[in-house]
Design an enzyme around this catalytic site. Structure first.
Site, PDB file in Angstrom:
ATOM      1  N   HIS A  52      -7.226  -4.380  10.302  1.00 50.29           N
ATOM      2  CA  HIS A  52      -6.995  -4.161   8.860  1.00 50.29           C
ATOM      3  C   HIS A  52      -5.747  -4.913   8.379  1.00 50.29           C
ATOM      4  CE1 HIS A  52      -4.505  -0.244   9.677  1.00 50.29           C
ATOM      5  NE2 HIS A  52      -3.655  -1.160   9.261  1.00 50.29           N
ATOM      6  N   ASN A  55      -7.019  -2.532  14.504  1.00 54.72           N
ATOM      7  CA  ASN A  55      -8.455  -2.611  14.211  1.00 54.72           C
ATOM      8  C   ASN A  55      -8.781  -3.755  13.241  1.00 54.72           C
ATOM      9  OD1 ASN A  55      -7.577  -1.688  11.733  1.00 54.72           O
ATOM     10  ND2 ASN A  55      -8.812   0.178  11.704  1.00 54.72           N
ATOM     11  N   GLU A  81      -9.656  -1.544   5.294  1.00 49.96           N
ATOM     12  CA  GLU A  81     -10.170  -1.134   6.594  1.00 49.96           C
ATOM     13  C   GLU A  81     -11.469  -1.873   6.942  1.00 49.96           C
ATOM     14  OE1 GLU A  81      -8.390   0.517   8.559  1.00 49.96           O
ATOM     15  OE2 GLU A  81      -8.062   2.606   7.967  1.00 49.96           O
ATOM     16  N   ASP A  85       0.821  -1.210   0.000  1.00 48.26           N
ATOM     17  CA  ASP A  85       0.000   0.000   0.000  1.00 48.26           C
ATOM     18  C   ASP A  85       0.856   1.261   0.000  1.00 48.26           C
ATOM     19  OD1 ASP A  85       0.961  -0.411   2.567  1.00 48.26           O
ATOM     20  OD2 ASP A  85      -0.995  -0.799   3.456  1.00 48.26           O
TER      21      ASP A  85
HETATM   22  C1  GLP Z   1      -0.405   0.333   8.561  1.00 41.74           C
HETATM   23  C2  GLP Z   1      -0.204  -0.419   7.233  1.00 41.74           C
HETATM   24  C3  GLP Z   1      -0.378  -1.885   7.403  1.00 41.74           C
HETATM   25  C4  GLP Z   1       0.349  -2.325   8.659  1.00 41.74           C
HETATM   26  C5  GLP Z   1      -0.366  -1.780   9.857  1.00 41.74           C
HETATM   27  C6  GLP Z   1       0.252  -2.126  11.202  1.00 41.74           C
HETATM   28  O1  GLP Z   1      -1.497   1.175   8.553  1.00 41.74           O
HETATM   29  N1  GLP Z   1      -0.997   0.046   6.149  1.00 41.74           N
HETATM   30  O2  GLP Z   1       0.088  -2.559   6.249  1.00 41.74           O
HETATM   31  O3  GLP Z   1       0.360  -3.718   8.745  1.00 41.74           O
HETATM   32  O4  GLP Z   1      -0.596  -0.403   9.743  1.00 41.74           O
HETATM   33  O5  GLP Z   1       1.266  -1.234  11.549  1.00 41.74           O
HETATM   34  P1  GLP Z   1       2.214  -1.428  12.795  1.00 41.74           P
HETATM   35  O6  GLP Z   1       3.093  -2.566  12.441  1.00 41.74           O
HETATM   36  O7  GLP Z   1       2.950  -0.137  12.905  1.00 41.74           O
HETATM   37  O8  GLP Z   1       1.361  -1.711  13.959  1.00 41.74           O
END
Ligand code: GLP
Length: 252
Positions: free
Chosen positions: A143, A141, A148, A72
């Site tokens: 995702h 959450n 989302e 992404d």
């Molecule tokens: C972001 C990304 C995800 C990632 C997630 C978790 O928003 N778009 O691909 O897996 O959040 O992030 P973190 O590892 O900082 O908790």
């Protein structure tokens, strides 16, 4: 342990999960140097990327024939913008190792036509032969990528609106100013994700424990996009102690 068709691997700490995952990638690349790899951003994979860099410096891994597709990117941010996921990947991995620049693939957050950009990404993945191994993080959450929670999910790569919770979770990339986090992003869709041949989702830390429980044991629902991974035939969920605390009861 196996739950709902998923293989769960538990590690004592985030560091041991990161180093096991990096060693796993060494083996994957040794058996298939042309590996097509899907990559996530976020805090979770940072120690893993650091391990990959260390293994590369030790001469134990060669990325020169591998291909990458990141999951992404924020909409409205150029690759060179410091908060972009592309810049994140350069900082933590790409600038330190030997991927061929032409085989690093990213969604362009400032493409003039977002629909065309998403189509281009799908076609490029298909032309590369599909994703051999997709590494995923997990939003608190539920995702995955930027798919989302909501009433419905989107199959293919698409533009999406980010929830406030996700923008807050990403604020560190924008000097902790939530207002500066873009409101929209481009993301692989659920079909793009579920069509990867293998998936390894990495989740560490106690804040992820409820989402890990819902992903592994909960009903399959667009309210928890990661729960759709239960439908995949070769998915592994790698957790540290803290993220796996709610999984204990009744494995296998
Ligand atoms: C972001 C990304 C995800 C990632 C997630 C978790 O928003 N778009 O691909 O897996 O959040 O992030 P973190 O590892 O900082 O908790």
């Amino acid at each position: 342990m196996h739950v709902n068709g998923m293989t769960i691997r538990r590690f004592a700490s985030p560091a041991s999960a990161a180093s096991a995952l990096a060693r796993h990638i060494v083996r994957c690349l040794a058996s298939n140097p042309n590996l097509v790899l899907g990559l996530p951003t976020g805090r979770t994979p940072v120690p893993f990327y650091a391990e990959l860099v260390a293994l590369f410096r030790a001469g134990r891994i060669d990325f020169s024939r591998a291909t990458t597709f990141n999951l992404d990117e924020f909409a409205g941010l150029a690759a060179s913008a410091p908060g972009s996921y592309r810049a994140f990947m350069e900082r933590h991995l790409f600038s330190h190792v030997n991927f061929a620049a032409r085989r690093i693939n990213f969604l362009n957050g400032v493409a003039p036509d977002m629909t065309a950009e998403c189509l281009r990404y799908e076609r490029t993945i298909a032309r590369a032969g599909g994703l051999d191994l997709l590494l995923l993080g997990l939003g608190a959450n539920g995702h995955v990528g930027f798919n989302e929670p909501g009433q419905s999910l989107v199959a293919f790569t698409h533009k999406t609106r980010l929830t406030l919770a996700t923008r807050q979770a990403n604020a560190a990339l924008f000097r902790h100013r939530v207002g500066d986090v873009p409101r929209e992003a481009l993301s692989m869709g659920m079909r793009t994700i579920l069509h990867a041949r293998r998936i390894i989702l990495l989740a560490t830390g106690s804040t992820k424990a409820p989402a890990v429980q819902r992903l592994v044991r909960g009903p399959i629902t667009p309210g928890v996009p990661a729960s759709f991974l239960q439908l995949h035939r070769a998915v592994e969920v790698w957790v540290d102690e803290a993220a796996g605390t709610r999984l204990s009861a009744g494995g296998e």
